[in-house]
Design an enzyme around this catalytic site. Structure first.
Site, PDB file in Angstrom:
ATOM      1  N   ASP A   1       0.817  -1.225   0.000  1.00 16.59           N
ATOM      2  CA  ASP A   1       0.000   0.000   0.000  1.00 16.59           C
ATOM      3  C   ASP A   1       0.845   1.267   0.000  1.00 16.59           C
ATOM      4  O   ASP A   1       0.441   2.292  -0.558  1.00 16.59           O
ATOM      5  CB  ASP A   1      -1.031  -0.004   1.139  1.00 16.59           C
ATOM      6  CG  ASP A   1      -0.433  -0.176   2.511  1.00 16.59           C
ATOM      7  OD1 ASP A   1       0.800  -0.276   2.625  1.00 16.59           O
ATOM      8  OD2 ASP A   1      -1.211  -0.226   3.479  1.00 16.59           O
TER       9      ASP A   1
HETATM   10  C1  LAN Z   1       2.706  -1.389  10.456  1.00 13.76           C
HETATM   11  C2  LAN Z   1       2.915  -0.010  10.025  1.00 13.76           C
HETATM   12  C3  LAN Z   1       2.466   0.289   8.633  1.00 13.76           C
HETATM   13  C4  LAN Z   1       1.250  -0.511   8.247  1.00 13.76           C
HETATM   14  C5  LAN Z   1       0.449   0.044   7.050  1.00 13.76           C
HETATM   15  C6  LAN Z   1       1.317   0.330   5.847  1.00 13.76           C
HETATM   16  C7  LAN Z   1      -0.210   1.342   7.456  1.00 13.76           C
HETATM   17  C8  LAN Z   1      -0.648  -0.943   6.716  1.00 13.76           C
HETATM   18  O1  LAN Z   1      -1.527  -0.410   5.753  1.00 13.76           O
HETATM   19  C9  LAN Z   1      -0.104  -2.310   6.414  1.00 13.76           C
HETATM   20  C10 LAN Z   1       0.591  -2.856   7.657  1.00 13.76           C
HETATM   21  C11 LAN Z   1       1.727  -1.964   8.189  1.00 13.76           C
HETATM   22  C12 LAN Z   1       2.913  -2.192   7.294  1.00 13.76           C
HETATM   23  C13 LAN Z   1       2.155  -2.339   9.585  1.00 13.76           C
HETATM   24  C14 LAN Z   1       2.092  -3.752  10.017  1.00 13.76           C
HETATM   25  C15 LAN Z   1       2.371  -4.050  11.505  1.00 13.76           C
HETATM   26  C16 LAN Z   1       3.469  -3.169  12.059  1.00 13.76           C
HETATM   27  C17 LAN Z   1       4.706  -3.392  11.264  1.00 13.76           C
HETATM   28  C18 LAN Z   1       2.970  -1.702  11.901  1.00 13.76           C
HETATM   29  C19 LAN Z   1       1.669  -1.415  12.621  1.00 13.76           C
HETATM   30  C20 LAN Z   1       4.042  -0.954  12.656  1.00 13.76           C
HETATM   31  C21 LAN Z   1       4.391  -1.865  13.868  1.00 13.76           C
HETATM   32  C22 LAN Z   1       3.796  -3.256  13.565  1.00 13.76           C
HETATM   33  C23 LAN Z   1       4.748  -4.376  14.051  1.00 13.76           C
HETATM   34  C24 LAN Z   1       4.145  -5.732  13.738  1.00 13.76           C
HETATM   35  C25 LAN Z   1       5.029  -4.196  15.539  1.00 13.76           C
HETATM   36  C26 LAN Z   1       5.818  -5.290  16.194  1.00 13.76           C
HETATM   37  C27 LAN Z   1       4.925  -6.352  16.667  1.00 13.76           C
HETATM   38  C28 LAN Z   1       4.837  -7.573  16.103  1.00 13.76           C
HETATM   39  C29 LAN Z   1       3.615  -8.381  16.313  1.00 13.76           C
HETATM   40  C30 LAN Z   1       5.929  -8.161  15.275  1.00 13.76           C
END
Ligand code: LAN
Length: 653
Positions: free
Chosen positions: A390
């Site tokens: 995205d």
């Molecule tokens: C994020 C941040 C960005 C987010 C978007 C791009 C906004 C979304 O549309 C797709 C998923 C994504 C990439 C995403 C997935 C999960 C993340 C990486 C996070 C919310 C930021 C932190 C989170 C991560 C998994 C935190 C650590 C915890 C775990 C369970 C590994």
């Protein structure tokens, strides 16, 4: 012009001026990306293990943050605004406060201990909590289920091979496998001994560790251990009892190879906060890890943010690309340039988008299970290196909408690579997942060992990701000339989105709370794919949004909506949610003008003098359970919504 239109025009003017003020010199918007409460204590644990404690000022700010997240009952929730405590976060933050110099006698710490005791003690902490305590010598490795490094040696076609996992999950369990395989543990100090007594209420020596493996406090047990997982855990424990030493060495070396690659591919930023910390732990415990540790440890500073409530460890190295792409689209949605600041703002933002596209393919990506990167956009910055479907969609949308206006422009071949990367992300069901194609089967979710997070095992297809990708592809179709593959991708994407519509007309969002977000994305995606606003899927979505509007014109979804997967009304009108809903209505050509005017009036009235909107409930979310703050949402989404409304939705009468 009626007075609401005039007030909205003024409001947009002020919002653009505010965005211009907040824009960083590199053209991006930077914001507080905190929220999860388990990250800072994991970082502090690393500092302690490495004997590299933060300086006095940081120590103070970190303590302030932890105390700010403490709840009235003494506990700390999974995230800063949680409505219940979590053993995982309470235990880890207790340890962090002690490392940061707090005394066990202080009232907040006594309250934390009381809460832990009343709720069964730290043995009930979710698995990642127990894992961190093991690293610190505050829990015994025998007390957790194995995390076998040998899984990385399986043939890749086997379903248990970790390459099938969602990249975030995979990259967390990778260093965990190394650390477990080595039973890594920080040296025992006087503080360790004191903490063993405090945490375990004087019972440390009497604990039957093996019996604690499946123990989990009810607050932490969002995804309980399934029978299937229990059987897999038992099989792994049986393996562990007899494993071969030489195979173990080979396996940890295999893990290390992938860890070092991840460090290189991300310029030591690492894909996310947890693997960034755990990889640094790995290097700390390695004999030859010194230089790798130093680079990784220094880079962890990128994740620190000193915010209004203290110093936190953020969920990513930043959200810059994501914020910039939306800010640009918000400004472009205003009917005519509302401020002389508009052009320089867009020019700088274009520069940021251009300079943060990924312009080189990763070497040896197949050997490390990486998807293609070339032409993609990451969530934060180019050095981070992991493109996301995205972010690529939104990045390309911006790049194409501004390409005629500014120079030097992105060269055409890189725009084409972005299109290729987008196409490469489309799954068989027509939808788009996050960083990769869907790899593992859905049943893997039954083996989720994290307890506190939902849906972390495999990459799923999401309405929001699909919508952003369709947006980018539709722009490509318009600006780069017709392409039958893109045409087909748009059709398949639209069919996927339609398949996700719920009986009440709504769409569930996964990366922000929740139905207002998902429904706006769905409408936007369907329109990008060429469906007319009059299409019944869009009209049903519009009716859903209308049915949730409050009497003051706003929308409010409580964050537990994501946990329950059904609408839970919030307490107070929410600016970002109202913006998403209003955008959905305007784009869907909602026939009820009065409802849209009321929503616009709500946004205008809630704006502050300086053009911003006040901080409100966090709305970012991941894995169904943990909130995360997108602090800039309140600066650009209302502007975008007002822009669309002014351009097409207001009553002309
Ligand atoms: C994020 C941040 C960005 C987010 C978007 C791009 C906004 C979304 O549309 C797709 C998923 C994504 C990439 C995403 C997935 C999960 C993340 C990486 C996070 C919310 C930021 C932190 C989170 C991560 C998994 C935190 C650590 C915890 C775990 C369970 C590994």
């Amino acid at each position: 012009m009626d007075s609401l239109s005039q007030r909205a025009a003024q409001s947009m003017h002020r919002a653009v001026e505010n965005l211009a003020r907040l824009q960083h010199t590199d053209g991006s918007w930077l914001g507080d990306y905190g929220g999860p409460a388990f990250l800072l204590p994991m970082y502090v644990a690393l500092c302690e293990a490495a004997q590299r404690l933060p300086d006095k000022q940081r120590t103070q700010r970190m303590r302030t943050y932890i105390l700010n997240t403490q709840r009235a009952d003494g506990s700390i929730g999974l995230h800063a605004e949680d409505d219940r405590g979590s053993m995982f976060c309470t235990a880890l933050n207790y340890v962090a406060l002690r490392i940061l110099g707090a005394s066990s006698e202080e009232t907040p710490l006594a309250n934390m201990r009381r809460w832990m005791q009343q709720n069964g003690g730290p043995a009930g902490a979710a698995s990642w909590g127990k894992f961190t305590l093991c690293l610190m010598g505050l829990y015994e490795w025998r007390g957790i289920w194995p995390v076998l490094p040998e899984l990385w040696l399986l043939p890749t076609w086997k379903s248990f091979h970790p390459s099938k996992l969602w990249c975030h999950c995979r990259q967390v369990y990778l260093p965990m496998a190394w650390l477990y395989g080595k039973r890594a543990q920080a040296p025992v100090t006087a503080l360790t001994r004191a903490l063993r007594e405090e945490l375990w209420n004087g019972q440390w020596a009497k604990i039957s560790w093996e019996k604690q493996r499946s123990v989990v406090c009810k607050e932490d047990n969002f995804r309980p251990q399934t029978q299937r997982l229990l059987r897999v855990n038992q099989a792994q424990a049986a393996f562990e009892a007899f494993h071969s030493k030489s195979l173990r060495n080979k396996a940890v070396d295999e893990c290390l190879k992938h860890i070092l690659y991840e460090n290189r591919a991300t310029n030591d930023i690492n894909i996310g906060p947890v693997n960034a910390i755990l990889n640094a732990f790995v290097h700390l415990f390695r004999k030859e890890g010194r230089a790798d540790f130093e680079r990784g440890f220094a880079r962890l500073d990128d994740y620190l943010w000193d915010g209004h409530d203290g110093m936190k460890f953020q969920g990513y190295n930043s959200s810059q690309l994501w914020d910039t792409a939306f800010a640009v689209q918000a400004v472009l949605a205003t009917p005519s340039p509302v401020s002389p600041k508009t052009t320089p703002l867009l020019e700088k933002a274009y520069g940021f988008v251009r300079d943060n596209q990924i312009i080189e393919e990763l070497p040896e990506k197949e050997a490390h299970y990486r998807h293609r990167c070339l032409g993609g956009w990451p969530f934060s910055t180019r050095p981070h290196g992991w493109p996301i479907s995205d972010c690529t969609g939104e990045g390309l949308t911006c790049a194409l909408s501004l390409k005629h206006l500014f120079s030097p422009a992105i060269p055409p071949h890189l725009l084409n690579e972005a299109v290729e990367t987008l196409l490469s992300f489309q799954n068989e069901d027509g939808g788009f997942a996050t960083y990769e194609l869907k790899r593992g089967a859905l049943w893997y979710e039954a083996l989720n060992p994290s307890q506190v997070f939902g849906e972390i095992m495999v990459d799923h297809t999401y309405v929001e990701c699909t919508s952003s990708c369709l947006q980018g592809l539709a722009q490509a179709q318009q600006h780069l000339g017709p392409n039958p593959r893109v045409e087909k991708a748009l059709r398949r994407g639209a069919a996927f989105i339609q398949s996700q519509q719920r009986a009440d007309g709504s769409f569930e969002g996964s990366w922000a709370v929740c139905f207002t977000y998902g429904t706006w994305f769905a409408i936007r995606g369907l329109l990008a794919a060429g469906l007319p606003p009059s299409h019944s899927a869009i009209q049903r979505a519009v009716s859903f949004l209308l049915s949730k509007q409050r009497s003051d014109g706003s929308w409010a979804e409580h964050f537990s909506t994501a946990r329950h997967r059904r609408w839970v009304e919030g307490e107070k009108g929410h600016v970002a949610q109202t913006s998403w809903a209003l955008m959905g209505l305007v784009l869907g050509q909602c026939p009820n003008k009065a409802a849209m005017d009321k929503a616009a009036a709500f946004l205008v009235q809630t704006q502050e003098e300086d053009g911003s909107w006040a901080r409100e409930m966090m709305v970012g979310i991941f894995n169904k359970s943990c909130l995360i703050s997108y602090d800039n949402y309140r600066h650009y989404f209302p502007l975008w919504a007002l822009g669309l409304w002014a351009g097409g939705g207001q009553s002309k009468g």
